[in-house]
Design an enzyme around this catalytic site. Structure first.
Site, mmCIF file in Angstrom:
data_model
loop_
_atom_site.group_PDB
_atom_site.id
_atom_site.type_symbol
_atom_site.label_atom_id
_atom_site.label_comp_id
_atom_site.label_asym_id
_atom_site.label_seq_id
_atom_site.Cartn_x
_atom_site.Cartn_y
_atom_site.Cartn_z
ATOM 1 N N LYS A 103 0.832 -1.112 -0.027
ATOM 2 C CA LYS A 103 -0.078 0.012 -0.219
ATOM 3 C C LYS A 103 0.833 1.290 -0.036
ATOM 4 C CE LYS A 103 -1.936 2.649 2.749
ATOM 5 N NZ LYS A 103 -1.691 4.043 2.056
ATOM 6 N N GLY A 138 7.166 4.777 8.001
ATOM 7 C CA GLY A 138 6.312 5.778 8.307
ATOM 8 C C GLY A 138 6.514 6.693 9.665
ATOM 9 N N SER A 139 5.578 7.116 10.302
ATOM 10 C CA SER A 139 5.641 7.867 11.261
ATOM 11 C C SER A 139 5.498 7.072 12.604
ATOM 12 C CB SER A 139 4.438 9.069 11.662
ATOM 13 O OG SER A 139 3.038 8.251 11.677
ATOM 14 N N THR A 140 6.055 7.460 13.746
ATOM 15 C CA THR A 140 6.140 6.821 15.048
ATOM 16 C C THR A 140 4.920 6.546 15.295
ATOM 17 O OG1 THR A 140 8.377 7.441 15.413
ATOM 18 C CG2 THR A 140 7.031 6.552 17.326
ATOM 19 N N GLY A 146 3.486 3.902 13.581
ATOM 20 C CA GLY A 146 4.174 2.642 13.823
ATOM 21 C C GLY A 146 3.623 2.011 15.313
ATOM 22 N N GLU A 206 10.078 0.811 10.343
ATOM 23 C CA GLU A 206 11.185 2.034 10.272
ATOM 24 C C GLU A 206 10.477 3.244 10.263
ATOM 25 O OE1 GLU A 206 14.639 1.360 9.771
ATOM 26 O OE2 GLU A 206 13.643 -0.107 8.282
ATOM 27 N N CYS A 245 13.523 10.485 6.813
ATOM 28 C CA CYS A 245 13.387 9.971 8.316
ATOM 29 C C CYS A 245 15.019 10.086 8.932
ATOM 30 C CB CYS A 245 12.919 8.528 8.352
ATOM 31 S SG CYS A 245 13.959 7.396 7.315
ATOM 32 N N GLU A 302 10.365 15.700 15.694
ATOM 33 C CA GLU A 302 10.760 15.578 14.040
ATOM 34 C C GLU A 302 10.163 16.640 13.514
ATOM 35 O OE1 GLU A 302 9.501 11.647 12.074
ATOM 36 O OE2 GLU A 302 11.251 11.806 11.026
HETATM 37 P P1 NAI Z 1 1.893 8.264 8.147
HETATM 38 O O1 NAI Z 1 2.805 7.523 9.092
HETATM 39 O O2 NAI Z 1 0.549 8.444 8.539
HETATM 40 O O3 NAI Z 1 1.774 7.521 7.000
HETATM 41 C C1 NAI Z 1 2.710 6.384 6.441
HETATM 42 C C2 NAI Z 1 1.829 5.365 5.460
HETATM 43 O O4 NAI Z 1 0.893 4.725 6.512
HETATM 44 C C3 NAI Z 1 1.017 5.814 4.568
HETATM 45 O O5 NAI Z 1 0.966 5.061 3.763
HETATM 46 C C4 NAI Z 1 -0.561 5.879 5.228
HETATM 47 O O6 NAI Z 1 -1.528 5.731 4.418
HETATM 48 C C5 NAI Z 1 -0.237 4.605 6.290
HETATM 49 N N1 NAI Z 1 -1.193 4.727 7.362
HETATM 50 C C6 NAI Z 1 -1.696 5.589 7.976
HETATM 51 N N2 NAI Z 1 -2.313 5.262 9.264
HETATM 52 C C7 NAI Z 1 -2.275 4.124 9.268
HETATM 53 C C8 NAI Z 1 -2.766 2.925 9.881
HETATM 54 N N3 NAI Z 1 -3.524 3.529 11.179
HETATM 55 N N4 NAI Z 1 -2.678 1.654 9.859
HETATM 56 C C9 NAI Z 1 -2.073 1.524 8.635
HETATM 57 N N5 NAI Z 1 -1.634 2.359 7.852
HETATM 58 C C10 NAI Z 1 -1.275 3.615 8.003
HETATM 59 O O7 NAI Z 1 2.872 9.593 7.737
HETATM 60 P P2 NAI Z 1 2.184 10.606 7.087
HETATM 61 O O8 NAI Z 1 0.777 11.261 7.861
HETATM 62 O O9 NAI Z 1 2.237 10.638 5.801
HETATM 63 O O10 NAI Z 1 2.928 11.931 7.822
HETATM 64 C C11 NAI Z 1 3.176 12.427 8.904
HETATM 65 C C12 NAI Z 1 4.252 12.654 9.726
HETATM 66 O O11 NAI Z 1 4.970 11.298 9.901
HETATM 67 C C13 NAI Z 1 5.082 13.446 8.891
HETATM 68 O O12 NAI Z 1 5.166 14.770 9.467
HETATM 69 C C14 NAI Z 1 6.637 12.800 9.393
HETATM 70 O O13 NAI Z 1 7.037 13.854 10.559
HETATM 71 C C15 NAI Z 1 6.395 11.417 9.703
HETATM 72 N N6 NAI Z 1 6.816 10.682 8.666
HETATM 73 C C16 NAI Z 1 8.194 9.951 8.751
HETATM 74 C C17 NAI Z 1 8.532 9.078 7.923
HETATM 75 C C18 NAI Z 1 9.599 8.455 7.891
HETATM 76 O O14 NAI Z 1 10.038 7.822 6.994
HETATM 77 N N7 NAI Z 1 10.260 8.114 8.987
HETATM 78 C C19 NAI Z 1 7.700 9.157 6.371
HETATM 79 C C20 NAI Z 1 6.547 10.009 6.268
HETATM 80 C C21 NAI Z 1 6.207 10.829 7.361
#
Ligand code: NAI
Length: 804
Positions: free
Chosen positions: A193, A245-247, A250, A267, A301, A398
């Protein structure tokens, strides 16, 4: 002539746009919108809920995207499940051919992929073209190799099955490659996804992969938002979730998968330090900062977002950095001459703006690259915050944008303390021309990746992943492969308790044939065993004890009833035994051999105890003691032999993959084979430098409390092993919730392990649980190999580029 002279004077240059013709044509071919990619083809684009994906740099719509429902996820998982046996049956070489074809395909379509990525994400074409896409190809080449070698190199492992993978928007195509290349190489099938903001490169990749002959169902792409992700996480047909993605998300996923038996890698975020010592090559370090925090608009990240400067050079460094910032250009992603493109969307722009404003309100000074920002889009200039307090919001949160905060330090110790002053632990960068200083600091940093005189280096052969709340698991290299495999012995799950009971019955049977009297040496009754904390036997905090019964129902003694306070004391003792983690492997080996020797000296006593408590016959009890002695020897042997690797990534330099202790580990032992299980769990942890807080078998604790005397005569530093007897359910909860416990191993009842995973979400502990089923701690064949050592360590990759 005068105009040429003026050009050289100002060094102004006009835009050098990359053509987007092919990308627009591809989008035009999907003008009716995209369906999901399931079982080798796109689903009907007109069915179900939809949303748009837009160009961050202009805000203009790019394409219509399907919002995946639970039914879509179901269909994708079913396709992946159906395809998996055939994919596995292709064999390592067959899969290697497919991965190789994918690598070639990425290279053939490099320009199209780079443009689509820049359009959908807003990042500079220079980066997608020179970094993302080449790294994607490299990932498939490297993992084609692992597929080829799988049967030889991972003969004791099997694939997990169907893997659900959820990725973010910051490196849409690169994260796809990091996820699917190892999963597919090793015989799994995938439901991916992509992030809702950047689904296009994944859809393009899937379409091209099908053209390149990837069998239907092997790779499925379901688009949608967090709800789609959550449906994938919850799906019972998924054997593993891999998330970047976000902590916060996670944590949600850890909770949702707790106790399900799904394997999980996370991650997550970071707040990585960029440490510059006063003997660094300052100009190189300034250039390093540019790559650390303004690469990908800071939406990385592992971005070096905290600049830590040694006091003597701080003013000069900031001066030179500001000068460098003046020449950074923010502009259209397709302009080959720009340094930074657009942030991902207006929400992220607003978040970054608000955080910078908060920083200024908290007393920071703000400097930004001058120059007009392009109209429209979500542009934000390179930003530097000085006068930042280590406890302020901008120093701890972050930001995930092009915002750097700076702080100063005086000594290397201060630098390490400041660097580690974060919940995260993804990456770190160390700059010094003194090799001893840089390589001395690197092991002290709580981070999965350390770059020496470099930053943001990645390679498919070098593991990437975090310590602490940056998540767990590694991507890339051999260690990354293990995240998509499981031990054959664990796959063939037989309830261990039943197996042991059968063994015991056999042994008892044997005993009755050969021996007149049963278990001969019964220890004296009526002793109250205490707890063992900080190298001493201590009374439990509550001054309570409870009786212990032999197999024949006879009461054989009392043990202390540990409580939360006892666990906390034990954790504190383990914390302060930090020296064990830096003790030499030779020293740790010696300690294990010595324990073995002292256990062997009391073999009769332990055999008698085991026989009386568990009811097995004397031969079985003696065999258990012998096996325990042998196991201690095995881990003594491993202590100085389970070590790291020197990677040679495609640059001038090396990456040292070092294995490090996790820190303080809580261990909950099962009731079966109470001596052997106890030894089998603590010995690998101890061998690798962890300090442990152990809850011994609840039913047969006296076997462990007898062990105090072995510990006391074995010259082990105080706090390396601590034992708290008592009701496991309560004690495991305290361990799971304790922030100073880094990892938790829970063997025994399923309810215990489910709870352990759920409650360990706070600081995202690494967990190893057996859900009450067989793992192979029992059988020497697998329990004396590297398997538990892998779980007892985390890999840190220290990159050391060299040369001029
Ligand atoms: P996010 O963690 O919400 O999204 C990452 C992925 O997880 C997306 O594909 C999203 O659709 C999916 N997702 C969201 N909620 C979920 C759930 N409950 N169950 C399963 N999958 C889910 O990150 P987002 O909203 O795009 O960004 C928010 C903040 O997260 C950013 O401002 C940044 O600080 C951080 N972030 C960190 C990343 C990293 O690589 N460490 C990457 C992206 C965002």
């Amino acid at each position: 002539h005068s105009s040429v002279a003026r050009y050289f004077d100002t060094m102004d240059y006009g835009p050098a746009p990359e053509s987007d013709t092919d990308a627009r044509q591809w989008l035009a071919r999907h003008a009716e919108g995209f369906g999901h990619f399931i079982d080798g083809r796109f689903t009907d684009a007109s069915a179900g809920a939809r949303f748009d994906t837009a160009e961050p740099a202009t805000g203009q719509r790019l394409a219509g995207i399907a919002q995946g429902s639970a039914q879509d996820v179901d269909a994708a998982v079913a396709a992946a499940r159906a395809a998996q046996p055939g994919w596995l049956a292709l064999g390592g070489h067959g899969r290697a051919r497919h991965l190789y074809a994918l690598a070639r395909m990425v290279q053939r379509h490099a320009r199209l992929l780079a443009v689509v990525e820049a359009l959908d994400n807003g990042k500079p074409i220079r980066e997608t073209r020179d970094l993302d896409v080449p790294l994607v190809a490299r990932h498939f080449y490297h993992h084609a190799g692992w597929a080829q070698l799988q049967e030889r190199e991972f003969a004791d492992q099997v694939p997990l099955g169907v893997v659900g993978q959820i990725i973010p928007w910051n490196f849409p195509l690169l994260m796809l490659a990091w996820k699917i290349a190892p999963a597919l190489a090793l015989g799994n099938t995938v439901v991916l996804k992509p992030a809702e903001l950047t689904p296009l490169s994944a859809l393009l990749f899937a379409e091209l992969a099908a053209e390149a002959g990837l069998p239907p169902g092997v790779l499925n792409v379901v688009t949608g938002d967090g709800a789609t992700g959550a449906a994938l996480v919850a799906h019972e047909g998924v054997d593993k979730i891999a998330f970047t993605g976000s902590t916060d998300v996670g944590r949600l996923i850890r909770e949702a998968t707790a106790g399900s038996g799904k394997s999980l890698t996370l991650e997550l975020g970071g707040k990585s330090p960029f440490i510059v010592f006063d003997d660094a090559d300052i100009d190189a370090a300034v250039e390093g900062v540019v790559d650390a925090i303004w690469f990908n608009q800071g939406q990385v990240c592992c971005a070096g977002s905290r600049l830590l400067l040694q006091e003597g050079i701080a003013a000069d460094f900031i001066e030179r950095l500001k000068r460098r910032m003046q020449s950074l250009r923010v502009g259209s992603p397709l302009d080959k001459a720009i340094d930074m493109g657009s942030l991902i969307d207006p929400t992220q722009l607003e978040r970054v703006r608000t955080l910078v404003a908060t920083g200024v309100r908290e007393g920071a000074s703000c400097y930004q690259s001058p120059g007009a920002l392009p109209p429209g889009g979500s542009f934000f200039p390179p930003t530097l915050l000085t006068n930042v307090h280590p406890a302020s919001t901008v120093a701890t949160e972050e930001i995930f944008g092009p915002v750097l905060v700076t702080m100063t330090f005086r000594t290397p110790d201060e630098a390490v303390a400041l660097a580690n002053n974060t919940r995260y632990g993804l990456a770190a960068s160390v700059w010094s021309e003194t090799i001893g200083l840089a390589l001395g600091v690197a092991p002290q940093l709580q981070a999965g990746v350390v770059w020496v005189n470099a930053t943001n280096l990645f390679d498919a052969g070098v593991g990437f992943g975090g310590y602490r709340e940056s998540g767990y698991g590694r991507e890339g290299g051999r260690e990354g492969c293990y995240e998509y495999l499981k031990p054959r012995a664990w796959a063939e799950r037989k309830p261990r308790a039943a197996a042991i009971a059968a063994n015991a019955a056999n042994a008892a049977n044997e005993a009755s044939k050969t021996q007149a009297k049963p278990s001969s040496v019964l220890p004296p009754i009526d002793r109250t065993a205490k707890l063992f904390v900080g190298g001493k036997q201590v009374r439990p905090d509550g001054e309570l004890s409870h009786p212990v019964f032999a197999a024949n129902g006879q009461r054989v003694g009392e043990v202390g009833t540990g409580n939360r306070k006892d666990i906390r004391n034990a954790v504190a003792a383990a914390r302060s035994a930090a020296g064990w983690s830096s003790a030499t492997p030779h020293r740790r080996a010696q300690a294990l051999y010595y324990l073995a020797e002292n256990l062997a000296a009391r073999a009769d006593e332990f055999a008698g105890r085991i026989a009386s408590l568990t009811g097995v016959g004397a031969p079985a009890a003696e065999a258990e003691v012998d096996a325990s002695v042998s196991r201690l020897f095995a881990y003594g042997a491993w202590a100085d032999k389970y070590e790291g690797t020197v990677h040679v990534p495609p640059l001038r330099g090396v990456a040292l993959a070092t294995v490090e202790a996790m820190g303080v580990v809580g261990v909950v032992c099962p009731d079966e084979a109470p001596l052997l299980s106890f030894v089998s769990l603590f010995a690998p942890l101890m061998a690798m430098g962890n300090r442990t807080v152990i809850v011994p078998s609840e039913k047969h604790p006296l076997v462990a409390t007898d062990f105090y005397q072995v510990l006391e005569t074995s010259d082990l530093p105080a706090g390396v092993i601590n034992l708290v007897t008592g009701p496991a359910a309560g004690l495991v909860q305290t361990l799971a919730e304790h922030d100073d416990v880094d990892a938790l191993w829970v063997f025994g009842a399923k309810a215990l392990s489910r709870n352990a995973e759920r409650l360990s979400v706070g600081n995202l502990k690494r967990t190893l649980v057996d859900h009450g089923l067989a793992t192979d701690w029992h059988d020497a064949a697998s329990a004396e190999g590297a398997l538990f050592l892998r779980h007892a360590t985390q890999v840190k990759n220290i990159w050391i580029p060299y040369g001029e």
